[in-house]
Write a protein that holds these residues in place. Structure first.
Motif, PDB file in Angstrom:
ATOM      1  N   LEU A  32       0.827  -1.204   0.000  1.00 11.09           N
ATOM      2  CA  LEU A  32       0.000   0.000   0.000  1.00 11.09           C
ATOM      3  C   LEU A  32       0.863   1.255   0.000  1.00 11.09           C
ATOM      4  CD1 LEU A  32      -2.777  -1.060   2.538  1.00 11.09           C
ATOM      5  CD2 LEU A  32      -3.006  -0.819   0.060  1.00 11.09           C
ATOM      6  N   GLU A  33       1.955   1.207   0.747  1.00 14.39           N
ATOM      7  CA  GLU A  33       2.859   2.358   0.779  1.00 14.39           C
ATOM      8  C   GLU A  33       3.508   2.581  -0.580  1.00 14.39           C
ATOM      9  OE1 GLU A  33       6.864   3.983   3.119  1.00 14.39           O
ATOM     10  OE2 GLU A  33       6.154   1.932   3.427  1.00 14.39           O
ATOM     11  N   SER A  34       3.969   1.493  -1.200  1.00 13.20           N
ATOM     12  CA  SER A  34       4.613   1.635  -2.506  1.00 13.20           C
ATOM     13  C   SER A  34       3.614   2.083  -3.566  1.00 13.20           C
ATOM     14  CB  SER A  34       5.286   0.323  -2.922  1.00 13.20           C
ATOM     15  OG  SER A  34       4.347  -0.727  -3.040  1.00 13.20           O
ATOM     16  N   LEU A  35       2.358   1.636  -3.443  1.00 17.08           N
ATOM     17  CA  LEU A  35       1.328   2.083  -4.379  1.00 17.08           C
ATOM     18  C   LEU A  35       1.044   3.570  -4.190  1.00 17.08           C
ATOM     19  CD1 LEU A  35      -0.791   1.511  -6.552  1.00 17.08           C
ATOM     20  CD2 LEU A  35      -2.363   0.814  -4.731  1.00 17.08           C
ATOM     21  N   ASP A  36       0.947   4.010  -2.948  1.00 14.65           N
ATOM     22  CA  ASP A  36       0.704   5.432  -2.676  1.00 14.65           C
ATOM     23  C   ASP A  36       1.846   6.295  -3.204  1.00 14.65           C
ATOM     24  OD1 ASP A  36      -1.706   4.921  -1.472  1.00 14.65           O
ATOM     25  OD2 ASP A  36      -0.924   4.971   0.579  1.00 14.65           O
ATOM     26  N   LEU A  37       3.072   5.824  -3.032  1.00 10.34           N
ATOM     27  CA  LEU A  37       4.220   6.582  -3.536  1.00 10.34           C
ATOM     28  C   LEU A  37       4.183   6.671  -5.058  1.00 10.34           C
ATOM     29  CD1 LEU A  37       7.073   5.182  -1.246  1.00 10.34           C
ATOM     30  CD2 LEU A  37       6.140   7.511  -1.232  1.00 10.34           C
ATOM     31  N   LEU A  38       3.811   5.570  -5.697  1.00 12.74           N
ATOM     32  CA  LEU A  38       3.732   5.564  -7.155  1.00 12.74           C
ATOM     33  C   LEU A  38       2.635   6.504  -7.643  1.00 12.74           C
ATOM     34  CD1 LEU A  38       4.498   4.386  -9.936  1.00 12.74           C
ATOM     35  CD2 LEU A  38       2.911   2.500  -9.473  1.00 12.74           C
ATOM     36  N   ARG A  53      -7.246   1.714  -9.902  1.00 12.65           N
ATOM     37  CA  ARG A  53      -8.146   0.598 -10.212  1.00 12.65           C
ATOM     38  C   ARG A  53      -7.418  -0.484 -11.001  1.00 12.65           C
ATOM     39  NH1 ARG A  53     -11.858   4.818 -11.172  1.00 12.65           N
ATOM     40  NH2 ARG A  53     -11.619   4.625 -13.438  1.00 12.65           N
ATOM     41  N   ALA A  54      -6.605  -0.065 -11.946  1.00 11.76           N
ATOM     42  CA  ALA A  54      -5.873  -1.044 -12.749  1.00 11.76           C
ATOM     43  C   ALA A  54      -4.778  -1.725 -11.932  1.00 11.76           C
ATOM     44  CB  ALA A  54      -5.272  -0.365 -13.976  1.00 11.76           C
ATOM     45  N   ARG A  56      -4.503  -2.266  -8.826  1.00 10.82           N
ATOM     46  CA  ARG A  56      -4.993  -3.140  -7.756  1.00 10.82           C
ATOM     47  C   ARG A  56      -5.640  -4.420  -8.296  1.00 10.82           C
ATOM     48  NH1 ARG A  56      -6.759   2.063  -6.003  1.00 10.82           N
ATOM     49  NH2 ARG A  56      -5.577   2.803  -4.183  1.00 10.82           N
ATOM     50  N   ASP A  57      -5.831  -4.494  -9.587  1.00 10.24           N
ATOM     51  CA  ASP A  57      -6.518  -5.642 -10.174  1.00 10.24           C
ATOM     52  C   ASP A  57      -5.647  -6.894 -10.073  1.00 10.24           C
ATOM     53  OD1 ASP A  57      -7.409  -7.490 -12.479  1.00 10.24           O
ATOM     54  OD2 ASP A  57      -8.982  -5.967 -12.451  1.00 10.24           O
ATOM     55  N   PRO A  58      -6.206  -8.037  -9.647  1.00 13.88           N
ATOM     56  CA  PRO A  58      -5.386  -9.250  -9.491  1.00 13.88           C
ATOM     57  C   PRO A  58      -4.822  -9.791 -10.794  1.00 13.88           C
ATOM     58  CG  PRO A  58      -7.714  -9.768  -9.233  1.00 13.88           C
ATOM     59  CD  PRO A  58      -7.609  -8.273  -9.254  1.00 13.88           C
ATOM     60  N   TYR A  59      -5.386  -9.361 -11.935  1.00 12.88           N
ATOM     61  CA  TYR A  59      -4.893  -9.845 -13.223  1.00 12.88           C
ATOM     62  C   TYR A  59      -3.951  -8.845 -13.904  1.00 12.88           C
ATOM     63  CZ  TYR A  59      -8.850 -13.055 -12.645  1.00 12.88           C
ATOM     64  OH  TYR A  59      -9.737 -13.982 -12.161  1.00 12.88           O
ATOM     65  N   PHE A  60      -3.646  -7.749 -13.226  1.00 11.44           N
ATOM     66  CA  PHE A  60      -2.801  -6.722 -13.841  1.00 11.44           C
ATOM     67  C   PHE A  60      -1.381  -7.259 -14.035  1.00 11.44           C
ATOM     68  CE2 PHE A  60      -0.021  -2.981 -13.753  1.00 11.44           C
ATOM     69  CZ  PHE A  60      -0.627  -2.203 -14.726  1.00 11.44           C
ATOM     70  N   GLU A  97      -1.850   5.557 -20.144  1.00 12.86           N
ATOM     71  CA  GLU A  97      -2.634   5.081 -21.284  1.00 12.86           C
ATOM     72  C   GLU A  97      -2.862   3.574 -21.214  1.00 12.86           C
ATOM     73  OE1 GLU A  97      -1.279   8.369 -24.672  1.00 12.86           O
ATOM     74  OE2 GLU A  97      -0.550   6.307 -24.779  1.00 12.86           O
ATOM     75  N   TRP A  98      -1.817   2.832 -20.859  1.00 15.15           N
ATOM     76  CA  TRP A  98      -1.956   1.376 -20.809  1.00 15.15           C
ATOM     77  C   TRP A  98      -2.940   0.972 -19.712  1.00 15.15           C
ATOM     78  CZ3 TRP A  98      -1.932  -3.363 -18.728  1.00 15.15           C
ATOM     79  CH2 TRP A  98      -1.705  -4.450 -19.582  1.00 15.15           C
ATOM     80  N   CYS A  99      -2.817   1.585 -18.550  1.00 19.12           N
ATOM     81  CA  CYS A  99      -3.723   1.260 -17.441  1.00 19.12           C
ATOM     82  C   CYS A  99      -5.164   1.623 -17.782  1.00 19.12           C
ATOM     83  CB  CYS A  99      -3.285   1.988 -16.174  1.00 19.12           C
ATOM     84  SG  CYS A  99      -1.798   1.315 -15.408  1.00 19.12           S
ATOM     85  N   ALA A 100      -5.359   2.729 -18.478  1.00 21.88           N
ATOM     86  CA  ALA A 100      -6.709   3.131 -18.869  1.00 21.88           C
ATOM     87  C   ALA A 100      -7.315   2.111 -19.825  1.00 21.88           C
ATOM     88  CB  ALA A 100      -6.679   4.513 -19.510  1.00 21.88           C
ATOM     89  N   ALA A 101      -6.518   1.622 -20.771  1.00 25.49           N
ATOM     90  CA  ALA A 101      -7.013   0.608 -21.704  1.00 25.49           C
ATOM     91  C   ALA A 101      -7.333  -0.692 -20.972  1.00 25.49           C
ATOM     92  CB  ALA A 101      -5.982   0.366 -22.802  1.00 25.49           C
ATOM     93  N   PHE A 102      -6.454  -1.098 -20.070  1.00 26.81           N
ATOM     94  CA  PHE A 102      -6.677  -2.318 -19.282  1.00 26.81           C
ATOM     95  C   PHE A 102      -7.968  -2.209 -18.469  1.00 26.81           C
ATOM     96  CE2 PHE A 102      -6.335  -4.609 -15.277  1.00 26.81           C
ATOM     97  CZ  PHE A 102      -5.908  -5.869 -15.657  1.00 26.81           C
TER      98      PHE A 102
END
Length: 245
Positions: A32-38, A53-54, A56-60, A97-102
């Motif tokens: 969670l910390e690394s995600l917040d930093l990103l 949203r992308a 955190r997805d288990p299939y990302f 862009e990639w995350c938005a498409a995913f």
């Protein structure tokens, strides 16, 4: 000096891979910390909601992005170091862009198709066994492409906007197909629309695969022990445990 976007993504990917490898369904404090930093990076902050949203997805397929968008380019006549400060805006744009498409594909699959039947496993966040009696190794290398002709198989209609995603014109510099999903942190990847994928993908056979594997890679290989490197598959007994999408 601020932390490079590449380093932040690498840290997030590593923390995520560890958590998935331990069969933990809920992100732990380190991840969670690394995600917040990103997401707090100045170039990503404005798009933090769709990115989150992308990511955190288990299939990302985070390791695949580390091996493409964020990997140095070595397979050309020149070298591209992705740590260059002037490339930060480019990396940010490509990730957004990639995350938005995913994320849009995930929404489309739920809205227009049966997530339980559109690909090789139900997309319900559970560890359903992947098919194994086949020639495909599920390495995902064939999906590291800029696009394919978006013609669907007979009897299938894709959402209109998929044509741009499949052909590669939706993204500024597509290096990885946004329809590629990862199997819960394992070094196995699968097409999220396997049953309705374009004709060009359906005709890709074992011989095409062998030729692709023999081709030199455009990107530098991931250093041993890093998050971008393939991780060891989980034992068979571990499958069947739920992970919430």
């Amino acid at each position: 000096m601020s932390v490079r976007l590449r380093q932040l993504f690498s840290r997030f990917t590593a923390d995520r891979q560890v958590r998935l490898g331990l069969l933990v369904s809920t992100p732990e404090p380190g991840e969670l910390e690394s995600l917040d930093l990103l997401l707090g990076h100045p170039l990503l902050a404005a798009a933090s909601d769709p990115l989150g949203r992308a990511l955190r997805d288990p299939y990302f397929p985070a390791p695949m992005l580390a091996q493409t968008i964020f990997a140095d380019v070595t397979g050309m006549r020149f070298f591209i170091n992705k740590n260059r400060p002037d490339l930060e805006p480019v990396l940010a744009r490509e990730l957004i862009e990639w995350c938005a498409a995913f994320a849009r594909i995930r929404e489309d699959l739920a809205a227009h198709f049966d997530p339980a039947a559109v690909t090789c496993i139900p997309l319900d966040g559970r560890r359903h066994p992947l098919p194994e009696a086949q020639w495909c190794r599920l390495c995902g290398l064939c999906c590291r492409i800029g696009g394919v002709p978006p013609e669907p198989p007979a009897g299938t209609r894709h959402p209109d906007h998929w044509a741009a995603i499949l052909s590669g014109s939706e993204l500024s510099n597509q290096q990885l197909c946004p329809f590629l999903f990862q199997y819960f942190g394992e070094p196995r990847y699968f097409c999220s629309i396997h049953q309705i994928k374009p004709i060009a993908c359906r005709t890709f056979d074992r011989h095409d695969c062998q030729r692709r594997l023999a081709e030199p890679d455009l990107h530098a290989p991931a250093p041993a022990g890093t998050a971008a490197e393939s991780v060891r598959p989980l034992p068979q007994r571990a499958r069947g445990i739920d992970l919430e999408p």
